[in-house]
Design a protein around this motif. Sequence first.
Motif, PDB file in Angstrom:
ATOM      1  N   PRO A  73       8.261   5.917  -0.237  1.00 34.41           N
ATOM      2  CA  PRO A  73       6.961   5.595  -0.171  1.00 34.41           C
ATOM      3  C   PRO A  73       6.169   6.551   0.804  1.00 34.41           C
ATOM      4  O   PRO A  73       6.634   7.422   1.157  1.00 34.41           O
ATOM      5  N   VAL A  74       4.888   6.348   1.034  1.00 34.53           N
ATOM      6  CA  VAL A  74       3.770   7.056   1.615  1.00 34.53           C
ATOM      7  C   VAL A  74       3.296   6.406   2.753  1.00 34.53           C
ATOM      8  O   VAL A  74       2.543   5.237   2.490  1.00 34.53           O
ATOM      9  N   THR A 113       1.811   7.024  -9.926  1.00 29.86           N
ATOM     10  CA  THR A 113       2.151   8.139 -10.711  1.00 29.86           C
ATOM     11  C   THR A 113       1.934   9.387  -9.908  1.00 29.86           C
ATOM     12  O   THR A 113       1.750  10.489 -10.552  1.00 29.86           O
ATOM     13  N   GLY A 114       1.812   9.293  -8.516  1.00 27.59           N
ATOM     14  CA  GLY A 114       1.807  10.626  -7.876  1.00 27.59           C
ATOM     15  C   GLY A 114       0.345  11.217  -7.860  1.00 27.59           C
ATOM     16  O   GLY A 114      -0.738  10.544  -7.761  1.00 27.59           O
ATOM     17  N   GLY A 136      -2.825   5.691  -3.854  1.00 27.95           N
ATOM     18  CA  GLY A 136      -2.717   4.905  -5.050  1.00 27.95           C
ATOM     19  C   GLY A 136      -3.865   3.756  -5.256  1.00 27.95           C
ATOM     20  O   GLY A 136      -4.081   3.372  -6.200  1.00 27.95           O
ATOM     21  N   ARG A 161      -2.504  11.865  -3.243  1.00 31.67           N
ATOM     22  CA  ARG A 161      -3.469  10.835  -3.854  1.00 31.67           C
ATOM     23  C   ARG A 161      -3.266   9.407  -3.345  1.00 31.67           C
ATOM     24  O   ARG A 161      -2.053   9.130  -3.731  1.00 31.67           O
ATOM     25  N   ALA A 221       0.723  -1.090  -0.151  1.00 28.63           N
ATOM     26  CA  ALA A 221       0.032   0.092  -0.054  1.00 28.63           C
ATOM     27  C   ALA A 221       0.664   1.288   0.047  1.00 28.63           C
ATOM     28  O   ALA A 221       0.424   2.177  -0.603  1.00 28.63           O
ATOM     29  N   MET A 222       2.024   1.156   0.647  1.00 30.67           N
ATOM     30  CA  MET A 222       2.874   2.488   0.798  1.00 30.67           C
ATOM     31  C   MET A 222       3.379   2.794  -0.474  1.00 30.67           C
ATOM     32  O   MET A 222       3.829   4.164  -0.724  1.00 30.67           O
ATOM     33  N   PHE A 223       3.665   1.871  -1.387  1.00 28.40           N
ATOM     34  CA  PHE A 223       4.322   2.125  -2.789  1.00 28.40           C
ATOM     35  C   PHE A 223       3.273   2.401  -3.782  1.00 28.40           C
ATOM     36  O   PHE A 223       3.591   2.498  -5.038  1.00 28.40           O
ATOM     37  N   THR A 224       1.866   2.555  -3.403  1.00 27.13           N
ATOM     38  CA  THR A 224       0.893   2.577  -4.375  1.00 27.13           C
ATOM     39  C   THR A 224       0.859   4.240  -4.678  1.00 27.13           C
ATOM     40  O   THR A 224       0.394   4.699  -5.476  1.00 27.13           O
ATOM     41  N   SER A 225       1.321   5.081  -3.446  1.00 22.72           N
ATOM     42  CA  SER A 225       1.115   6.317  -3.482  1.00 22.72           C
ATOM     43  C   SER A 225       2.384   7.030  -3.495  1.00 22.72           C
ATOM     44  O   SER A 225       3.686   6.632  -3.418  1.00 22.72           O
TER      45      SER A 225
END
Lengths: 417, 417
Positions: free
Chosen positions: A177-178, A242-243, B181, B179, A166-170
């Motif tokens: 990561p987020v 893609t941010g 992801g 956003r 999940a952290m690397f999807t955002s």
Amino acid sequence: MSNGSDLTQRPLEGLTVIDLTRALAGPYCTLLLAGLGAKVIKVEEPKGGDLARENSPYLGRDGIQVERRHDDDLSLSHLTRARGKYGVSLDLKTTEGREVYFDLVRQADIVVENFTAGTADRLGVGYQACHAINPRVVFASLSGFGATDRDGGKAMDVIVQALSGAMFTSGEPGHPPVRIGIPVADMLAPVFTVIGILAAIEQRHRTGTGQHVDVSMLGALTSFVAIENWSAMAAAGMPSRTGLTVQRLSPFGVFECADGYVSVVAVHEPLARGLFAAMGEPELAEDPRFANRDARVANATELEAKINAWSRQLPLVEVVRALEAKGVPVAPVRHPEDALVDPRVVARKETMAVEHPTYGSSIDLRTAGVPIQFSGATTGFDDALPVRIGEHNESVFKDLLGYDDDRIAALKAAGAI
Amino acid sequence: MSNGSDLTQRPLEGLTVIDLTRALAGPYCTLLLAGLGAKVIKVEEPKGGDLARENSPYLGRDGIQVERRHDDDLSLSHLTRARGKYGVSLDLKTTEGREVYFDLVRQADIVVENFTAGTADRLGVGYQACHAINPRVVFASLSGFGATDRDGGKAMDVIVQALSGAMFTSGEPGHPPVRIGIPVADMLAPVFTVIGILAAIEQRHRTGTGQHVDVSMLGALTSFVAIENWSAMAAAGMPSRTGLTVQRLSPFGVFECADGYVSVVAVHEPLARGLFAAMGEPELAEDPRFANRDARVANATELEAKINAWSRQLPLVEVVRALEAKGVPVAPVRHPEDALVDPRVVARKETMAVEHPTYGSSIDLRTAGVPIQFSGATTGFDDALPVRIGEHNESVFKDLLGYDDDRIAALKAAGAI
């Protein structure tokens, strides 16, 4: 929409839940069950109780404070998560405590626990023990990595967020990561646990017996991450992380205003034209760089820079007004405090106010409601809160279990309650 | 754990769902119901069908492609979301089409739709119409802002993320919003819709009648945001949006390695000592800046800099190994593709492989499973997929509704199917 239904009834009325949960994931599961009308009996250790009682900030006679000052200060975490639950004290490590527990299980439809995997069985209060005593019981276990996992270690939200992807999807490509600010790993597993419990209750109508329901935090969150086609996008050479914007749908995403940010979606032709008109540059709709969807995607970076150059000059309210006037989907990026008091979510009880049972609250303290509307039922919480550990011992042990004063005194003397 | 139960049965067997949904939010709701054993009949317009059929990337005889090349190429979105569903074509704008629809509703326990709010009623296929024909039906509406909202506009995931406050829960203070992801707004509302449906089915066991269940994307996601005590934290002067780490629990959060990132939690005393030992600086445990929890919180910035200075020198695997050896909770921040093939989530079917029904797939394409384990039931999807629109017209219209060939031919001639 009422069809003459009784709107004072809640959908899960008549179901009784024995709640062994602590912290966030488990208590949020039983909170939803309570809000849907189940009777939830929260079991706490006589000494200490739920860890969430120690979470800062606190609410009490001095208002909101970082540190506990008075005995009757209440952790906001406990105050919000224990709403509508009946609290009893019970030391499950004592023989007497386990006897009381099994008396509760005899009356129960559902048991929920979120001990570390294996602990409930080791204490002798797990699924097999309950099933032997009451085969109709649906027993739900909520854990980090699954009920049979023995070496997964501690499953805090931030650990599971990391493992789930999940952290690397955002976040922007190439950037860190987020950490998602909502405890999604803690929150998602209990929602699926409620589904599992209700599905098992439905099956019980056919079979007459309960079963073990087992949900893992890692599995629940990873299944959410898995809805995007990560491998296929990689195989097709499509960027996935893609941010703030998604260039393959350009213009799509978050843009900057003078005093904030807005989400804008102008994927289709009429929307793109509306956006260009709102920007005061209707001629862009004829510009070969932006005249159709393929062109806009190919020149997305340039297009996004143009939009930001426009929106950065203007206050957020003006950007929203200009785009709304042209029918372009747009929304302010709101701070949580503003979002929680949106009249729509307040009216639907998707957020709800809480206060200290004795001292109230001088400010509006919003917390989660049950985000489901029923035409033939209501949702909401009984006026019950285990302020102290064992708050409802008398009513539960006497009225539900039929214990007399002597028995209760003996349990107290044995340190079992 | 089996208790002799029949592990070929699924919990919701015997329930029939008429599925009018499109795109992501609605289809994910009915996907979960299908995975739990309900029979889901997916209704699509004869021309065009579900919009998700047009989502890139595609899978077909040439493997994975950004653009559709062949008639039998399948959008990964459709392939994953339509698993286990029986597909019929039906034009609800025709009188004949609505007649067929109501024949389906007579057989149904559940109807699910995610049209724009108000559309189902306008088409004459909404809750009241269904209730009049089959009072036992549970009718679920999934919308952006609620079933009675009339001016909320388009509710794309990115719009709802902005309005809900979710975007401002993540990211560093003073920096732009994030956003998320994962399409959390699209995904969360359907999970709550499943809960609403099953709760209404439970109530139907008591009352004999169904009802309208109404879930909004904004409400579902805002209720999640609302579990954190935003107003109370603000009132107590506590920072809430704190980026990769949470300094009030320091050391807690995400740290950088030479080749990646790790999540670390060392809130309590023994964990902090373990961390310092792993870092090769056990003396920090005696340093007045870090010797107890209050000191570590007060000097969190300095402490985090020290941890990063250590972890940045080392490969991720070494940081994980060093911390695990000292019993400190740690996890690699994984990319989604790695997370989805974790043996634990694969074994529990929390992620599942998909392939083209004719051409298979040359790579492992993972998608979401049902993240719930039952001791007395299984989960999973029927071997059914509406490859073409109307794939299962024959079996549904003949076997379920008892239509003959003439009736079906007439419906076809009228353009109703």
